[in-house]
Design a protein around this motif. Structure first.
Motif, PDB file in Angstrom:
ATOM      1  N   ASP A 123      37.832  42.476  44.477  1.00 13.15           N
ATOM      2  CA  ASP A 123      38.841  41.446  44.765  1.00 13.15           C
ATOM      3  C   ASP A 123      38.546  40.650  46.031  1.00 13.15           C
ATOM      4  N   GLU A 124      37.277  40.618  46.439  1.00  6.73           N
ATOM      5  CA  GLU A 124      36.902  39.754  47.557  1.00  6.73           C
ATOM      6  C   GLU A 124      35.751  38.854  47.114  1.00  6.73           C
ATOM      7  N   THR A 125      35.923  37.549  47.291  1.00 10.18           N
ATOM      8  CA  THR A 125      34.823  36.634  47.003  1.00 10.18           C
ATOM      9  C   THR A 125      34.084  36.459  48.320  1.00 10.18           C
ATOM     10  N   SER A 126      32.835  36.903  48.389  1.00  9.99           N
ATOM     11  CA  SER A 126      32.168  36.867  49.691  1.00  9.99           C
ATOM     12  C   SER A 126      30.743  36.364  49.600  1.00  9.99           C
ATOM     13  N   LEU A 183      20.017  39.167  61.970  1.00 14.62           N
ATOM     14  CA  LEU A 183      21.200  38.533  62.561  1.00 14.62           C
ATOM     15  C   LEU A 183      22.093  37.983  61.471  1.00 14.62           C
ATOM     16  N   ILE A 184      23.397  38.250  61.620  1.00 12.43           N
ATOM     17  CA  ILE A 184      24.356  37.706  60.648  1.00 12.43           C
ATOM     18  C   ILE A 184      24.691  36.286  61.103  1.00 12.43           C
ATOM     19  N   ARG A 185      24.244  35.310  60.334  1.00  8.37           N
ATOM     20  CA  ARG A 185      24.491  33.908  60.698  1.00  8.37           C
ATOM     21  C   ARG A 185      25.874  33.443  60.252  1.00  8.37           C
ATOM     22  N   SER A 186      26.350  34.016  59.152  1.00  3.38           N
ATOM     23  CA  SER A 186      27.718  33.726  58.696  1.00  3.38           C
ATOM     24  C   SER A 186      28.136  34.839  57.757  1.00  3.38           C
ATOM     25  N   ASN A 187      29.447  35.053  57.624  1.00  2.00           N
ATOM     26  CA  ASN A 187      29.957  36.106  56.731  1.00  2.00           C
ATOM     27  C   ASN A 187      31.361  35.679  56.298  1.00  2.00           C
ATOM     28  N   VAL A 188      31.435  35.033  55.145  1.00  5.58           N
ATOM     29  CA  VAL A 188      32.706  34.464  54.690  1.00  5.58           C
ATOM     30  C   VAL A 188      33.299  35.343  53.591  1.00  5.58           C
ATOM     31  N   VAL A 189      34.538  35.762  53.782  1.00  4.86           N
ATOM     32  CA  VAL A 189      35.205  36.617  52.793  1.00  4.86           C
ATOM     33  C   VAL A 189      36.542  35.985  52.422  1.00  4.86           C
ATOM     34  N   SER A 190      36.718  35.696  51.142  1.00  5.06           N
ATOM     35  CA  SER A 190      38.013  35.189  50.677  1.00  5.06           C
ATOM     36  C   SER A 190      38.686  36.326  49.912  1.00  5.06           C
ATOM     37  N   SER A 191      39.704  36.910  50.559  1.00  2.00           N
ATOM     38  CA  SER A 191      40.363  38.073  49.964  1.00  2.00           C
ATOM     39  C   SER A 191      41.420  37.649  48.954  1.00  2.00           C
ATOM     40  N   GLN A 192      41.515  38.413  47.883  1.00  5.49           N
ATOM     41  CA  GLN A 192      42.530  38.109  46.854  1.00  5.49           C
ATOM     42  C   GLN A 192      43.738  39.040  46.961  1.00  5.49           C
ATOM     43  N   ILE A 193      43.852  39.752  48.087  1.00  3.76           N
ATOM     44  CA  ILE A 193      44.917  40.761  48.201  1.00  3.76           C
ATOM     45  C   ILE A 193      46.292  40.195  47.838  1.00  3.76           C
ATOM     46  N   ASP A 194      46.612  38.999  48.372  1.00  2.00           N
ATOM     47  CA  ASP A 194      47.943  38.415  48.124  1.00  2.00           C
ATOM     48  C   ASP A 194      48.189  38.184  46.636  1.00  2.00           C
ATOM     49  N   LEU A 195      47.115  37.846  45.951  1.00  2.05           N
ATOM     50  CA  LEU A 195      47.200  37.554  44.521  1.00  2.05           C
ATOM     51  C   LEU A 195      47.557  38.804  43.710  1.00  2.05           C
ATOM     52  N   HIS A 196      46.958  39.939  44.106  1.00  2.90           N
ATOM     53  CA  HIS A 196      47.132  41.165  43.319  1.00  2.90           C
ATOM     54  C   HIS A 196      48.268  42.052  43.815  1.00  2.90           C
ATOM     55  N   ALA A 197      48.702  41.839  45.072  1.00  5.16           N
ATOM     56  CA  ALA A 197      49.677  42.759  45.692  1.00  5.16           C
ATOM     57  C   ALA A 197      50.930  42.938  44.845  1.00  5.16           C
ATOM     58  N   ARG A 198      51.439  41.840  44.267  1.00  3.33           N
ATOM     59  CA  ARG A 198      52.710  41.979  43.528  1.00  3.33           C
ATOM     60  C   ARG A 198      52.549  42.762  42.237  1.00  3.33           C
ATOM     61  N   PHE A 199      51.298  43.004  41.802  1.00  7.09           N
ATOM     62  CA  PHE A 199      51.079  43.809  40.596  1.00  7.09           C
ATOM     63  C   PHE A 199      50.745  45.263  40.961  1.00  7.09           C
ATOM     64  N   GLY A 200      50.669  45.563  42.235  1.00  5.82           N
ATOM     65  CA  GLY A 200      50.418  46.934  42.678  1.00  5.82           C
ATOM     66  C   GLY A 200      48.968  47.366  42.531  1.00  5.82           C
ATOM     67  N   GLY A 201      48.065  46.453  42.289  1.00  9.92           N
ATOM     68  CA  GLY A 201      46.639  46.797  42.156  1.00  9.92           C
ATOM     69  C   GLY A 201      45.878  45.593  41.637  1.00  9.92           C
ATOM     70  N   VAL A 202      44.552  45.723  41.546  1.00 12.91           N
ATOM     71  CA  VAL A 202      43.737  44.580  41.129  1.00 12.91           C
ATOM     72  C   VAL A 202      43.871  44.342  39.623  1.00 12.91           C
ATOM     73  N   VAL A 203      44.200  43.109  39.238  1.00 14.69           N
ATOM     74  CA  VAL A 203      44.262  42.737  37.818  1.00 14.69           C
ATOM     75  C   VAL A 203      42.915  42.076  37.482  1.00 14.69           C
ATOM     76  N   PRO A 204      42.062  42.743  36.689  1.00 17.38           N
ATOM     77  CA  PRO A 204      40.687  42.269  36.495  1.00 17.38           C
ATOM     78  C   PRO A 204      40.572  40.814  36.056  1.00 17.38           C
ATOM     79  N   GLU A 205      41.368  40.403  35.090  1.00 18.05           N
ATOM     80  CA  GLU A 205      41.252  39.031  34.573  1.00 18.05           C
ATOM     81  C   GLU A 205      41.588  37.999  35.660  1.00 18.05           C
ATOM     82  N   MET A 206      42.611  38.323  36.466  1.00 17.09           N
ATOM     83  CA  MET A 206      42.978  37.407  37.546  1.00 17.09           C
ATOM     84  C   MET A 206      41.890  37.366  38.610  1.00 17.09           C
TER      85      MET A 206
END
Ligand code: KG4
Ligand code: ZN
Length: 355
Positions: free
Chosen positions: A11-14, A27-50
């Motif tokens: 559930d992280e696009t990185s 050397l780490i030149r960049s490290n971008v992580v877009s977390s989907q936690i907010d998207l899945h939180a209301r379902f109580g876990g990761v919803v694969p299709e979403m």
């Protein structure tokens, strides 16, 4: 040498850019992580299709941001690395297909990386000195995995990993998530349980702290017994779920249970790692993966290191959760086995890839 690393296994696009300089420093030149936690939180876990759909929307902008933050164009890259497994197959396919397209279009070699290999190497990326302290005992703890490895020097500076133990049922992060759900506290469970545990007494509730020892003693872990014991305790004491994190923090019964659960969950890891270390006599210890951000776990393993008289290493916070930097680093390490741009087109995701 500069590699782009992509991970979309859960559930992280990185995406990240890692450079290996002429003296061998990475050397780490960049490290971008877009977390989907907010998207899945209301379902109580990761919803694969979403998760797959969100990865599709985010992968382009995340890769672009990783390149621009690194001040690199695609033409400045020497290769692309991507997590091909294990994980959610639909999620993995987004990263794999994006990486294949990029490699083919720009004539770049493509390295297929195992997600757990990424977590294990994240410690070496952060602490290069660990290379001189092998053999090492390495524990990976996340929402999907709990596994113990020995790490040795292999051929051509590659490291050799051997898995000596794994979970027989739930992963430790999954146990945190399930206990959190049971107490009405939502997903992900790790951070909130850790916070509640700071206010509770870890000896208040008696819970199983290591697997039952059968005739064949190995280094496997098990979390289903602990999870069931927590559920039985909640039912027998009529512990009502909390309606908010704030309420939970004020409730002694919930804080004590969280602390007792955390004590047992971490002790399971420490107890097994200690047995393995006594036998294998490693020169160092490491713990990586999403759960390794936990401060209590770090304290307990630092103490274990002192007891065994070996250093204990942990990745910095930004390398504990899923991230592209650990994958880019694995790409640099595995560049000799990279797929040519044409062969890369045949790469597929492997949801149940073993390492
Ligand atoms: O490595 P990761 O980001 O994703 C997987 O590959 O699974 O790990 C996510 C897991 C979740 O189960 C989450 O509850 C757990 O790591 N976690 C924690 C903490 N922060 C996240 N567990 C314990 N304490 C924490 N502070
Ligand atoms: Zn992970």
């Amino acid at each position: 040498m500069t590699f782009l690393g992509i991970d979309t296994s859960c559930d992280e696009t990185s995406a990240a850019v890692v450079e290996r300089t002429s003296d061998g420093t990475c050397l780490i030149r960049s490290n971008v992580v877009s977390s989907q936690i907010d998207l899945h939180a209301r379902f109580g876990g990761v919803v694969p299709e979403m998760a797959s759909r969100a990865h599709i929307e985010r992968i382009g902008p995340v890769v672009e941001a990783a390149l621009s933050q690194a001040g690199a164009g695609v033409d400045g890259l020497h290769g692309v690395a991507v997590t091909a497994g294990p994980g959610l197959v639909g999620a993995l396919l987004v990263g794999v297909n994006f990486a294949k397209g990029l490699a083919y279009q720009h004539g770049l070699p493509l390295v297929s990386v195992h997600h757990i290999h990424g977590h294990l190497e994240s410690v070496f990326l952060a602490h290069p000195g660990l290379e001189r302290e092998l053999p090492s005992l390495a524990l990976v703890v996340s929402g999907g995995h709990t596994a113990l490895y020995t790490v040795e020097n292999g051929r051509r500076s590659a490291r050799r990993y051997a898995r000596i133990g794994t979970t027989r049922d739930d992963a430790v992060g999954e146990a945190y998530d399930k206990v959190s759900k049971l107490l009405g506290l939502g997903y992900p469970g790790g951070p909130i349980i850790e916070k509640l545990a700071c206010k509770g007494n870890g000896n208040a509730v008696e819970l199983p702290r290591h697997p039952k020892i059968g005739k064949t003693v190995n280094y496997d872990f098990s979390y289903s017994g602990l999870k069931s014991a927590v559920a039985r305790y909640v039912a027998s004491k009529n512990i009502a779920p909390a309606s908010s994190h704030e309420e939970a923090l004020e409730r002694g019964d919930i804080c004590d249970l969280a602390a007792s659960f955390q004590e047992a969950a971490v002790e399971m890891l420490r107890w097994t790692a200690r047995r393995a270390a006594k036998r294998m006599k490693p020169r160092s210890l490491s713990v990586s993966g999403g759960v390794s951000v936990n401060r209590y776990l770090r304290e307990r393993f630092a103490t274990l290191g002192e007891e065994l008289d070996v250093p204990a290493y942990f990745p910095p916070r930004e390398l504990t959760t899923d991230n592209g930097a650990m994958i880019a680093y694995c790409g640099i390490l595995g560049r000799r086995s990279a797929l040519s741009p044409a062969k890369a087109l045949a790469l597929n995701a492997r949801a149940d890839w073993r390492f």
